[in-house]
Design an enzyme around this catalytic site. Structure first.
Site, PDB file in Angstrom:
ATOM      1  N   LYS A 247       0.822  -1.220   0.000  1.00  0.00           N
ATOM      2  CA  LYS A 247       0.000   0.000   0.000  1.00  0.00           C
ATOM      3  C   LYS A 247       0.858   1.274   0.000  1.00  0.00           C
ATOM      4  O   LYS A 247       2.065   1.213   0.268  1.00  0.00           O
ATOM      5  CB  LYS A 247      -0.926  -0.039   1.230  1.00  0.00           C
TER       6      LYS A 247
ATOM      7  N   TYR B  67     -12.501  -1.868  -3.697  1.00  0.00           N
ATOM      8  CA  TYR B  67     -12.974  -2.037  -2.316  1.00  0.00           C
ATOM      9  C   TYR B  67     -14.505  -2.014  -2.210  1.00  0.00           C
ATOM     10  O   TYR B  67     -15.038  -1.717  -1.140  1.00  0.00           O
ATOM     11  CB  TYR B  67     -12.372  -0.957  -1.419  1.00  0.00           C
TER      12      TYR B  67
ATOM     13  N   ASN C 239      -1.843   0.216   6.952  1.00  0.00           N
ATOM     14  CA  ASN C 239      -1.328  -1.069   7.450  1.00  0.00           C
ATOM     15  C   ASN C 239      -0.480  -1.813   6.427  1.00  0.00           C
ATOM     16  O   ASN C 239      -0.315  -3.022   6.500  1.00  0.00           O
ATOM     17  CB  ASN C 239      -2.477  -1.921   8.004  1.00  0.00           C
TER      18      ASN C 239
ATOM     19  N   HIS D 220      -2.149  -5.395   1.566  1.00  0.00           N
ATOM     20  CA  HIS D 220      -3.460  -6.032   1.349  1.00  0.00           C
ATOM     21  C   HIS D 220      -3.227  -7.464   0.911  1.00  0.00           C
ATOM     22  O   HIS D 220      -2.267  -7.748   0.200  1.00  0.00           O
ATOM     23  CB  HIS D 220      -4.242  -5.303   0.245  1.00  0.00           C
TER      24      HIS D 220
ATOM     25  N   GLU E  50      -9.693 -10.440  -7.600  1.00  0.00           N
ATOM     26  CA  GLU E  50      -8.688  -9.380  -7.413  1.00  0.00           C
ATOM     27  C   GLU E  50      -7.521  -9.532  -8.396  1.00  0.00           C
ATOM     28  O   GLU E  50      -6.982  -8.542  -8.896  1.00  0.00           O
ATOM     29  CB  GLU E  50      -8.198  -9.383  -5.955  1.00  0.00           C
TER      30      GLU E  50
HETATM   31  P1  IDP Z   1      -7.958  -6.625   5.712  1.00  0.00           P
HETATM   32  O1  IDP Z   1      -7.162  -5.644   4.885  1.00  0.00           O
HETATM   33  O2  IDP Z   1      -7.191  -7.150   6.871  1.00  0.00           O
HETATM   34  O3  IDP Z   1      -8.591  -7.711   4.875  1.00  0.00           O
HETATM   35  P2  IDP Z   1     -10.629  -5.447   5.839  1.00  0.00           P
HETATM   36  O4  IDP Z   1     -11.556  -5.624   6.965  1.00  0.00           O
HETATM   37  O5  IDP Z   1     -10.919  -6.170   4.566  1.00  0.00           O
HETATM   38  O6  IDP Z   1      -9.149  -5.806   6.372  1.00  0.00           O
HETATM   39  O7  IDP Z   1     -10.544  -3.902   5.563  1.00  0.00           O
HETATM   40  C1  IDP Z   1      -9.913  -3.406   4.388  1.00  0.00           C
HETATM   41  C2  IDP Z   1      -9.015  -2.256   4.770  1.00  0.00           C
HETATM   42  O8  IDP Z   1      -9.829  -1.201   5.276  1.00  0.00           O
HETATM   43  C3  IDP Z   1      -8.019  -2.557   5.895  1.00  0.00           C
HETATM   44  O9  IDP Z   1      -6.819  -3.148   5.429  1.00  0.00           O
HETATM   45  C4  IDP Z   1      -7.787  -1.193   6.476  1.00  0.00           C
HETATM   46  O10 IDP Z   1      -6.828  -0.485   5.692  1.00  0.00           O
HETATM   47  C5  IDP Z   1      -9.126  -0.513   6.314  1.00  0.00           C
HETATM   48  N1  IDP Z   1      -9.910  -0.603   7.547  1.00  0.00           N
HETATM   49  C6  IDP Z   1     -10.512  -1.697   8.067  1.00  0.00           C
HETATM   50  N2  IDP Z   1     -11.145  -1.415   9.217  1.00  0.00           N
HETATM   51  C7  IDP Z   1     -10.955  -0.084   9.410  1.00  0.00           C
HETATM   52  C8  IDP Z   1     -11.393   0.829  10.434  1.00  0.00           C
HETATM   53  O11 IDP Z   1     -12.078   0.469  11.396  1.00  0.00           O
HETATM   54  N3  IDP Z   1     -10.984   2.121  10.284  1.00  0.00           N
HETATM   55  C9  IDP Z   1     -10.216   2.552   9.239  1.00  0.00           C
HETATM   56  N4  IDP Z   1      -9.804   1.737   8.260  1.00  0.00           N
HETATM   57  C10 IDP Z   1     -10.160   0.430   8.342  1.00  0.00           C
HETATM   58 MG    MG Z   2     -10.045  -7.616   3.384  1.00  0.00          MG
END
Ligand code: IDP
Ligand code: MG
Length: 136
Positions: A12, A52, A115, A118, A129
């Site tokens: 990312k 997304y 983070n 992905h 994807e």
């Molecule tokens: P993942 O990336 O671990 O699969 P997902 O739940 O699919 O997590 O969420 C996609 C992305 O959305 C996450 O990687 C993160 O960057 C963002 N995200 C998820 N939950 C939150 C939140 O509560 N606040 C802000 N960003 C979030």
């Molecule tokens: Mg996810």
């Protein structure tokens, strides 16, 4: 029986911006993943919204899409035995503060939104994807 499969990984913007893409690719290679294809690109916001779309009802959707399209990303097809699960394990929890020691998000993640990586979460989403980024 072997179950060599492919998954979609994204380094990312927060990680590319800090020049961590080489280190993160080395972590994948050192953990037995093959990088089958890769490219560095920057998404339009609209493309990030499409990628997304599963999160479109979430309160963080707009920020998430703005963020993913805010700078260059490195997109890769990774291949390994049980690659989808193996990559999720190597990435660690969505929130870097909750991620296990030794995971990519623990090592490099800044916050729940920044983070660093992905990874596809299912066989079906891995196919969708991979096609999203690499279907010619
Ligand atoms: P993942 O990336 O671990 O699969 P997902 O739940 O699919 O997590 O969420 C996609 C992305 O959305 C996450 O990687 C993160 O960057 C963002 N995200 C998820 N939950 C939150 C939140 O509560 N606040 C802000 N960003 C979030
Ligand atoms: Mg996810």
């Amino acid at each position: 029986m072997s179950n060599v499969v492919q998954t979609l990984s994204i380094i990312k913007p927060d990680a590319v911006e800090r020049n961590l893409d080489g280190q993160i690719k080395d972590i994948f290679l050192n953990n037995g993943f093959k990088i089958v294809q890769e490219k560095k690109i920057q998404l339009e916001k609209q493309e990030a919204e499409k990628f997304y779309k599963v999160h479109e009802t979430k309160p963080f959707y707009n920020d998430l899409c703005a963020y993913l399209s805010s700078g260059p990303i490195v997109v890769m097809i990774l291949e390994k035995e049980n690659a989808i699960i193996a990559n999720r394990e190597l990435m660690g929890s969505t929130n870097p503060q909750e991620a296990a020691e030794g995971t990519i998000r623990k090592k490099f993640g800044i916050s729940i939104d920044k983070n660093s990586v992905h990874g596809s979460d299912s066989t079906e989403n891995a196919r969708i994807e991979i096609d999203f980024f690499f279907k010619s």
